[in-house]
Design a protein around this motif. Sequence first.
Motif, PDB file in Angstrom:
ATOM      1  N   LEU A   1      48.173  48.812  32.676  1.00 10.04           N
ATOM      2  CA  LEU A   1      47.563  48.534  33.968  1.00 10.04           C
ATOM      3  C   LEU A   1      48.109  49.486  35.019  1.00 10.04           C
ATOM      4  CD1 LEU A   1      49.304  45.700  35.822  1.00 10.04           C
ATOM      5  CD2 LEU A   1      49.741  45.849  33.385  1.00 10.04           C
TER       6      LEU A   1
ATOM      7  N   ASP B   1      51.548  43.307  46.362  1.00  9.38           N
ATOM      8  CA  ASP B   1      51.732  43.588  44.933  1.00  9.38           C
ATOM      9  C   ASP B   1      52.433  42.432  44.219  1.00  9.38           C
ATOM     10  OD1 ASP B   1      50.548  46.069  45.209  1.00  9.38           O
ATOM     11  OD2 ASP B   1      52.455  47.135  45.483  1.00  9.38           O
TER      12      ASP B   1
ATOM     13  N   GLN C   1      49.990  36.134  39.940  1.00 11.46           N
ATOM     14  CA  GLN C   1      48.771  35.456  39.498  1.00 11.46           C
ATOM     15  C   GLN C   1      47.961  36.290  38.507  1.00 11.46           C
ATOM     16  OE1 GLN C   1      47.031  33.293  43.251  1.00 11.46           O
ATOM     17  NE2 GLN C   1      48.060  35.143  43.951  1.00 11.46           N
ATOM     18  N   ASP C   2      48.513  37.418  38.077  1.00  9.64           N
ATOM     19  CA  ASP C   2      47.799  38.359  37.223  1.00  9.64           C
ATOM     20  C   ASP C   2      47.972  37.972  35.754  1.00  9.64           C
ATOM     21  OD1 ASP C   2      46.752  40.577  35.885  1.00  9.64           O
ATOM     22  OD2 ASP C   2      47.510  41.990  37.390  1.00  9.64           O
ATOM     23  N   LYS C   3      46.869  37.666  35.082  1.00  9.44           N
ATOM     24  CA  LYS C   3      46.932  37.262  33.674  1.00  9.44           C
ATOM     25  C   LYS C   3      47.332  38.407  32.752  1.00  9.44           C
ATOM     26  CE  LYS C   3      43.677  33.451  34.223  1.00  9.44           C
ATOM     27  NZ  LYS C   3      42.343  32.912  33.885  1.00  9.44           N
ATOM     28  N   ARG C   4      47.366  39.606  33.290  1.00  9.66           N
ATOM     29  CA  ARG C   4      47.833  40.759  32.497  1.00  9.66           C
ATOM     30  C   ARG C   4      49.360  40.839  32.494  1.00  9.66           C
ATOM     31  NH1 ARG C   4      44.828  45.453  35.509  1.00  9.66           N
ATOM     32  NH2 ARG C   4      45.743  44.230  37.226  1.00  9.66           N
TER      33      ARG C   4
ATOM     34  N   ALA D   1      50.090  39.365  44.029  1.00 10.58           N
ATOM     35  CA  ALA D   1      49.031  39.582  43.030  1.00 10.58           C
ATOM     36  C   ALA D   1      49.598  39.486  41.623  1.00 10.58           C
ATOM     37  CB  ALA D   1      48.378  40.948  43.257  1.00 10.58           C
ATOM     38  N   ALA D   2      50.776  40.051  41.394  1.00 10.29           N
ATOM     39  CA  ALA D   2      51.370  40.040  40.058  1.00 10.29           C
ATOM     40  C   ALA D   2      51.702  38.627  39.601  1.00 10.29           C
ATOM     41  CB  ALA D   2      52.632  40.909  40.038  1.00 10.29           C
TER      42      ALA D   2
ATOM     43  N   ILE E   1      49.334  49.760  39.168  1.00 13.05           N
ATOM     44  CA  ILE E   1      49.678  49.110  40.432  1.00 13.05           C
ATOM     45  C   ILE E   1      50.181  50.185  41.382  1.00 13.05           C
ATOM     46  CG2 ILE E   1      51.151  47.409  41.610  1.00 13.05           C
ATOM     47  CD1 ILE E   1      51.355  45.875  39.004  1.00 13.05           C
TER      48      ILE E   1
END
Length: 408
Positions: A305, A52, A58-61, A55-56, A307
Motif C-alpha cells: 500500500l 494518517d 481503521q484500514d483493513k489493509r 486512517a490506519a 501512505i
Amino acid sequence: MSSSINLEEDKYNLIFPEVLANPYPTYRRILLEEPVYWSDFLGGWYLMRYQDVAAAMQDKRMSAKRPPISKLPELEQQNIFPLLETLSKWMLFCDPPEHTRLRGLFNKAFTPSIISSMAEKIQALVDELIDGVYERGNIDILHDLAYPMPAIVIAQMLGANDEDREQFKKWSSDLARFFGMFRMNTEILTSAKNSILEMKEYFRIILEERRCQPQDDLISNLIFAQEKENSLDDEEIISNCVFLTFAGHETTTNLIANGLLALLENPSQMQLLKDKPSLITTAVEEFLRYDSPVQRQARIAVTDLEIGGKKISQGQRVFLVIGAANRDPEQFLNPDKLDITRPENPHLAFGKGTHFCLGASLGRLEAQISIKTVIKRLGSLRLNTNQIEWHENPSLRGMKSMPVAFNP
C-alpha cells in the motif's frame, strides 16, 4: 537495554532517554520533515500525521495480528513461546471475526450502566487512599493513588483478590518493559514470560473456583457464556483476563499521573479546574490528547500500500504514533498548549475503529474522580522533586514516581 545497541543508528534519537522524557519536540520535527518514514533501527514505518494515524487505525489493509516484537532469533522465540502464544489470544492482537467474537463477550462488563454504577465505589476508594496519607502532607501520586486504585477496581471486576495488587504490579511492570523493548534483551523476555505464566495460573485457579461457585464477577459471566454459547475456551478466558489486568490499570495509572503533572506545570489551568470542577470531563479528554499514556500502536501491512507517497510492502511493520498525531497542528489549534476547555477534541488516545479501547469509559471515570478529588482535597499541591524520571518506554508513557507535597 542491550549494551550492544548503538543509539547513533536511530535517525531521530527516538529512544534516547532525553527524548523519551519529552518526545513532543522531536515528534514535531519528524512530522514536518518526514511524516511517513522508515526506520531501519526501529524496524518499521512511522506515521506521524493525525490523518494518517486515524486512517490506519481503521484500514483493513493493516492487521493487528502482529508479533509484539520483531527480529527475534529462533532460540529466543522458542524460549518465550508461552508468552507469544498467550499474547496471540489477546483481543488486542486479533482481527475480525475473531476480535469481534471476543470483544462482544467482554463488552458486557463495560456497558454504560455498569460503569456509571461504579462511580460511588471508585470515589470511596480514592478517598480511602488519600485518607491513608493525608496527615503526613505528602503523597506519591503513582504509588499511593494512581496505581493501587485502578488495580483494585479491575481486580474486583474480574473476581481477583485486590490484596494481591502488589503482585499485579510486578507482573504488569514486567509486561510493560517487554512492550517497550526495542531490541532483544534476554532478561526482559524471560521476566515477561515468567510473569505471564504466573498470571495465567492465578486466573486458572479463579476460573476453576468460579466454575464450582459462580459469583457476581466477569469470570463467572464468561463461564456462563462459555457453557451457554460454546463461544469461548478456557485459554481465551484466562489470556484475556491477563490482558485486562495489564491494560486495565497500566494506562489509567499513567493517565491520572500525567494529567496531574500537566496541571502542576500549567498553574492557570489548575486554578481554572479548582474554580470550575465541572470542567473535569473536558479536562480529562485534554490530558489524553496532551500527554497520552499510549504513545504508539503497531500494525502489519497485509498487502502492499501507499501512505503519504511512500510505498509500504506487505509484511512490514507500521507504527501509528498517537503522541505525534494528538499534537498535529493541522488537526488541533495550539496543539502544544494545555487547554482544559478545548471544545472539540477528537484525540486518538483510545484508538479508533474496531480496536477502540474496551475500557475507555472506565478509564475516563477513574481519572475524572481521582484528579477532581486530589485537587479538591489536597491544598497547595506542588511537586516534591527537582527531577521527574520517566520510564524508557516508547510505547507506554509514564513516570517512575511522582512525589508531591500539599497542605493538609
